[in-house]
Write an enzyme that holds these catalytic residues in place. Sequence first.
Site, PDB file in Angstrom:
ATOM      1  N   ARG A  97      74.393 -56.787  55.809  1.00 34.99           N
ATOM      2  CA  ARG A  97      73.931 -56.713  54.406  1.00 34.99           C
ATOM      3  C   ARG A  97      73.258 -58.019  53.993  1.00 34.99           C
ATOM      4  NH1 ARG A  97      78.018 -55.935  50.162  1.00 34.99           N
ATOM      5  NH2 ARG A  97      76.095 -56.453  49.094  1.00 34.99           N
ATOM      6  N   ASP A 117      81.702 -67.166  47.225  1.00 32.68           N
ATOM      7  CA  ASP A 117      81.185 -66.666  48.504  1.00 32.68           C
ATOM      8  C   ASP A 117      81.507 -67.636  49.650  1.00 32.68           C
ATOM      9  OD1 ASP A 117      80.211 -64.522  47.157  1.00 32.68           O
ATOM     10  OD2 ASP A 117      78.102 -64.880  47.575  1.00 32.68           O
TER      11      ASP A 117
HETATM   12  C1  UD1 Z   1      77.243 -62.374  41.939  1.00 33.02           C
HETATM   13  C2  UD1 Z   1      76.765 -62.452  43.381  1.00 33.02           C
HETATM   14  C3  UD1 Z   1      77.942 -62.587  44.313  1.00 33.02           C
HETATM   15  C4  UD1 Z   1      78.795 -63.742  43.899  1.00 33.02           C
HETATM   16  C5  UD1 Z   1      79.163 -63.649  42.422  1.00 33.02           C
HETATM   17  C6  UD1 Z   1      79.915 -64.880  41.882  1.00 33.02           C
HETATM   18  C7  UD1 Z   1      74.660 -61.236  43.626  1.00 33.02           C
HETATM   19  C8  UD1 Z   1      74.015 -59.977  44.071  1.00 33.02           C
HETATM   20  N1  UD1 Z   1      76.015 -61.250  43.705  1.00 33.02           N
HETATM   21  O1  UD1 Z   1      78.038 -61.210  41.779  1.00 33.02           O
HETATM   22  O2  UD1 Z   1      77.467 -62.779  45.628  1.00 33.02           O
HETATM   23  O3  UD1 Z   1      79.976 -63.694  44.673  1.00 33.02           O
HETATM   24  O4  UD1 Z   1      77.984 -63.515  41.637  1.00 33.02           O
HETATM   25  O5  UD1 Z   1      79.137 -66.014  42.001  1.00 33.02           O
HETATM   26  O6  UD1 Z   1      74.020 -62.182  43.210  1.00 33.02           O
HETATM   27  N2  UD1 Z   1      82.832 -60.005  34.863  1.00 33.02           N
HETATM   28  C9  UD1 Z   1      83.351 -59.286  33.810  1.00 33.02           C
HETATM   29  N3  UD1 Z   1      82.498 -58.465  33.111  1.00 33.02           N
HETATM   30  C10 UD1 Z   1      81.175 -58.333  33.402  1.00 33.02           C
HETATM   31  C11 UD1 Z   1      80.660 -59.098  34.487  1.00 33.02           C
HETATM   32  C12 UD1 Z   1      81.518 -59.918  35.208  1.00 33.02           C
HETATM   33  O7  UD1 Z   1      84.534 -59.349  33.516  1.00 33.02           O
HETATM   34  O8  UD1 Z   1      80.468 -57.588  32.719  1.00 33.02           O
HETATM   35  C13 UD1 Z   1      83.719 -60.902  35.667  1.00 33.02           C
HETATM   36  C14 UD1 Z   1      83.969 -60.340  37.094  1.00 33.02           C
HETATM   37  O9  UD1 Z   1      85.059 -59.467  37.118  1.00 33.02           O
HETATM   38  C15 UD1 Z   1      84.222 -61.600  37.907  1.00 33.02           C
HETATM   39  C16 UD1 Z   1      83.372 -62.645  37.206  1.00 33.02           C
HETATM   40  O10 UD1 Z   1      83.056 -62.127  35.903  1.00 33.02           O
HETATM   41  O11 UD1 Z   1      85.574 -61.988  37.793  1.00 33.02           O
HETATM   42  C17 UD1 Z   1      82.099 -62.999  37.959  1.00 33.02           C
HETATM   43  O12 UD1 Z   1      81.312 -61.878  38.167  1.00 33.02           O
HETATM   44  P1  UD1 Z   1      79.723 -61.977  38.304  1.00 33.02           P
HETATM   45  O13 UD1 Z   1      79.290 -63.398  38.234  1.00 33.02           O
HETATM   46  O14 UD1 Z   1      79.131 -60.993  37.360  1.00 33.02           O
HETATM   47  O15 UD1 Z   1      79.480 -61.506  39.793  1.00 33.02           O
HETATM   48  P2  UD1 Z   1      78.325 -60.606  40.328  1.00 33.02           P
HETATM   49  O16 UD1 Z   1      77.094 -60.812  39.509  1.00 33.02           O
HETATM   50  O17 UD1 Z   1      78.846 -59.225  40.538  1.00 33.02           O
END
Ligand code: UD1
Length: 415
Positions: free
Chosen positions: A396, A304
């Site tokens: 947001r 972020d």
């Molecule tokens: C959260 C934050 C966001 C921040 C991000 C990374 C909130 C609401 N959002 O997003 O602001 O930018 O963490 O710190 O708190 N992935 C998979 N499979 C899954 C889940 C994730 O492959 O089931 C991968 C995603 O594609 C990405 C990485 O893991 O490359 C990180 O994603 P994730 O940490 O889950 O991000 P968010 O929780 O969506």
Amino acid sequence: MAIQIDGGKKVSGSLVIQGSKNAVLPIMAASVLGAGTTVIENCPDIFDVHAMSDVLRSIGASVNYRNHTLTICSSHIKKTAIEEKSVGEIRASILLLGSVLARLGSVSICYPGGCSIGSRPIDFHLRAFRKMGAQVNEEKDRIDCLAKKRLTGTTISLPFPSVGATENIILTSVLAEGETVLLGAAMEPEITELCRFLRKMGAQITGEGTDTLRVCGVKELKSVRWGLCADRIVFLTWAMLTAGCGGEAELFMKETIPCAEKQVLEQLGCMIEREGRRICLSQKHVPRPIRYLKTQPYPGYPTDGQSLIMPVLCKGNGVSTIEEGIFENRFRMIRQLKKMGANIDYVCNHARITGVTKLHGALVQADDLRSGAGLLIGGAMAEGRTTITKEHFINRGYENVTGQLQALGILAEEV
Ligand code: UD1
């Protein structure tokens, strides 16, 4: 609506850092785990909180927001189908998969919205639910989860420390039968905040802030009042504004500045002094370049914060390189910065930024929340007028954003 900034001025002013968006949204999801009342103080007045409130109301919660205090009463929650409209608006609604499933034994939701910063799969979440005994059915646009009996604690290992998956697994396991051990958990401060909040509700959790979490399921949770932590990304936004524009800002928050962010600010030439809750930032020179910076899961430099540092490096005194290590679409703002005179090349997830002496105002558009915030910084650094359209992305996560900019001495207004 758009935001208009007359840039080229130094930062000068003070403000209190708002409550954390990424901490409050999972806490709101957690509130449905109990049948009591949750009161969240210092809750930010931002679009995502109101959108999440609407999602909670749609399943039967009563939600009231007044003077930065959010009250959620979840005694009458009974609907397990979460409507498409509200879910499409807010990504964090995916966290209701875990909490509604744990509370009511089933949940049905369509694929969530949020910023389009890259493909955001939820396979880790669903795999964990299955491992805990839920039946998960993925249709074209919907996900249905069903637990015929109480979910069972187990050992879950995450292939990548996903923030959302860690939160969803915690939410599901607090009411499960027995112990859940989560290996490879995300360690972000917002997860620590969620665990502390849940512990106050009566959950049994240990290990927050490390990559191994242990959750011992309990039968029920109680009502709580919670004072929310400050938003570390909003702090970073105003700190980067100071690093880019020069000048002095006084920011107030009780939390410590994460090490990676502090180090990067210092590398840019920013001086940081702290006295209790008061953090004084000052930048006397042109920002220094950063030879190489990679965004990583916590405790690394946050993804972020990538859009926030990019405009600062555009006026850096040399060449900088950024590697985006989390989301693939986070370089879309480069096109907008180039309209302001930035010199940036990129290939895949590597951007090479050559500092220029001047940026100039332009008509630009926010592509997502943090790129919008980055353009606020770029606009304040540029000479002349910058107009940022698609302001709704910024709303947001930032409360009264033009007011906050004005408090820091930047000429900004909504037009
Ligand atoms: C959260 C934050 C966001 C921040 C991000 C990374 C909130 C609401 N959002 O997003 O602001 O930018 O963490 O710190 O708190 N992935 C998979 N499979 C899954 C889940 C994730 O492959 O089931 C991968 C995603 O594609 C990405 C990485 O893991 O490359 C990180 O994603 P994730 O940490 O889950 O991000 P968010 O929780 O969506």
